[in-house]
Motif scaffolding. Structure first.
Motif, PDB file in Angstrom:
ATOM      1  N   VAL A  73      -5.607   1.133 -10.735  1.00 18.31           N
ATOM      2  CA  VAL A  73      -6.592   0.880  -9.677  1.00 18.31           C
ATOM      3  C   VAL A  73      -7.965   0.631 -10.296  1.00 18.31           C
ATOM      4  CG1 VAL A  73      -7.839   1.986  -7.765  1.00 18.31           C
ATOM      5  CG2 VAL A  73      -5.363   2.101  -7.856  1.00 18.31           C
TER       6      VAL A  73
ATOM      7  N   ARG B 272     -16.314   1.496  -5.270  1.00 20.39           N
ATOM      8  CA  ARG B 272     -16.928   1.633  -3.945  1.00 20.39           C
ATOM      9  C   ARG B 272     -17.046   3.091  -3.527  1.00 20.39           C
ATOM     10  NH1 ARG B 272     -13.241  -2.871  -2.478  1.00 20.39           N
ATOM     11  NH2 ARG B 272     -11.914  -1.229  -1.621  1.00 20.39           N
TER      12      ARG B 272
ATOM     13  N   PHE C 150      -7.739  -3.075 -11.999  1.00 22.56           N
ATOM     14  CA  PHE C 150      -7.485  -4.276 -11.220  1.00 22.56           C
ATOM     15  C   PHE C 150      -8.200  -4.351  -9.873  1.00 22.56           C
ATOM     16  CE2 PHE C 150      -3.582  -3.906 -13.855  1.00 22.56           C
ATOM     17  CZ  PHE C 150      -3.836  -5.003 -14.650  1.00 22.56           C
ATOM     18  N   SER C 151      -9.016  -3.354  -9.536  1.00 26.84           N
ATOM     19  CA  SER C 151      -9.725  -3.440  -8.259  1.00 26.84           C
ATOM     20  C   SER C 151     -11.080  -2.746  -8.362  1.00 26.84           C
ATOM     21  CB  SER C 151      -8.894  -2.798  -7.143  1.00 26.84           C
ATOM     22  OG  SER C 151      -8.913  -1.388  -7.256  1.00 26.84           O
ATOM     23  N   ASP C 152     -11.839  -2.864  -7.305  1.00 27.05           N
ATOM     24  CA  ASP C 152     -13.136  -2.194  -7.211  1.00 27.05           C
ATOM     25  C   ASP C 152     -13.052  -1.006  -6.245  1.00 27.05           C
ATOM     26  OD1 ASP C 152     -15.844  -1.888  -7.792  1.00 27.05           O
ATOM     27  OD2 ASP C 152     -16.403  -2.936  -5.957  1.00 27.05           O
ATOM     28  N   TYR C 153     -11.854  -0.534  -6.004  1.00 28.67           N
ATOM     29  CA  TYR C 153     -11.620   0.542  -5.039  1.00 28.67           C
ATOM     30  C   TYR C 153     -12.352   1.824  -5.433  1.00 28.67           C
ATOM     31  CZ  TYR C 153      -8.837   2.776  -1.388  1.00 28.67           C
ATOM     32  OH  TYR C 153      -8.424   3.413  -0.254  1.00 28.67           O
TER      33      TYR C 153
ATOM     34  N   ASN D  49     -13.283   5.003   1.154  1.00 31.12           N
ATOM     35  CA  ASN D  49     -13.068   3.586   1.437  1.00 31.12           C
ATOM     36  C   ASN D  49     -12.543   3.354   2.847  1.00 31.12           C
ATOM     37  OD1 ASN D  49     -13.801   1.969  -0.902  1.00 31.12           O
ATOM     38  ND2 ASN D  49     -12.272   3.184  -1.964  1.00 31.12           N
TER      39      ASN D  49
ATOM     40  N   GLY E 254       0.810  -1.214   0.000  1.00 27.09           N
ATOM     41  CA  GLY E 254       0.000   0.000   0.000  1.00 27.09           C
ATOM     42  C   GLY E 254       0.840   1.260   0.000  1.00 27.09           C
TER      43      GLY E 254
ATOM     44  N   HIS F 128     -14.899   8.741 -12.513  1.00 26.60           N
ATOM     45  CA  HIS F 128     -13.541   8.210 -12.690  1.00 26.60           C
ATOM     46  C   HIS F 128     -12.886   8.887 -13.883  1.00 26.60           C
ATOM     47  CE1 HIS F 128     -15.270   4.113 -11.184  1.00 26.60           C
ATOM     48  NE2 HIS F 128     -15.238   5.009 -10.229  1.00 26.60           N
TER      49      HIS F 128
ATOM     50  N   TRP G 160      -9.758   7.092  -1.403  1.00 31.18           N
ATOM     51  CA  TRP G 160      -9.122   6.596  -0.175  1.00 31.18           C
ATOM     52  C   TRP G 160      -9.928   7.001   1.054  1.00 31.18           C
ATOM     53  CZ3 TRP G 160      -6.801   9.676   3.696  1.00 31.18           C
ATOM     54  CH2 TRP G 160      -6.186   8.952   4.703  1.00 31.18           C
TER      55      TRP G 160
END
Length: 92
Positions: free
Chosen positions: A20, A29, A23-26, A56, A2, A37, A53
């Motif tokens: 990000v 959310r 490769f993620s659902d950050y 989340n 991180g 985005h 950040w």
């Protein structure tokens, strides 16, 4: 891991934002649609990462999380550097 992503986010926010997103659902959310985005990628990538950040981690943007988002906005707007006017002075 991180901490590495955080350091890369300061240096290359658009690259980190792209990875990000892939490769993620950050981001998913934190934001309801992909439209935010895209706008964040174009105009204020560090602010987009800071807001994601904060949401989340805390669920909302208050307290120290608000301070981090405001600092990201200031960095994205270029208020931390000399700016274009100072750069032009050095050329002549």
């Amino acid at each position: 891991m991180g901490c590495l992503v955080g350091c890369l986010g300061l240096l290359f926010p658009r690259l980190v934002l792209f990875f990000v997103f892939l490769f993620s659902d950050y981001l998913g959310r934190a934001y309801e649609t992909n439209f935010w985005h895209f706008l964040g990628f174009l105009f204020m990538p560090l602010t987009t990462l800071a807001y994601a950040w904060a949401v989340n981690t805390n669920g909302t943007v208050t307290g120290i999380y608000l301070v981090v988002v405001v600092i990201a906005v200031l960095i994205d707007l270029g208020l931390g550097g000399k700016g274009a006017h100072e750069g032009k002075k050095s050329w002549g």
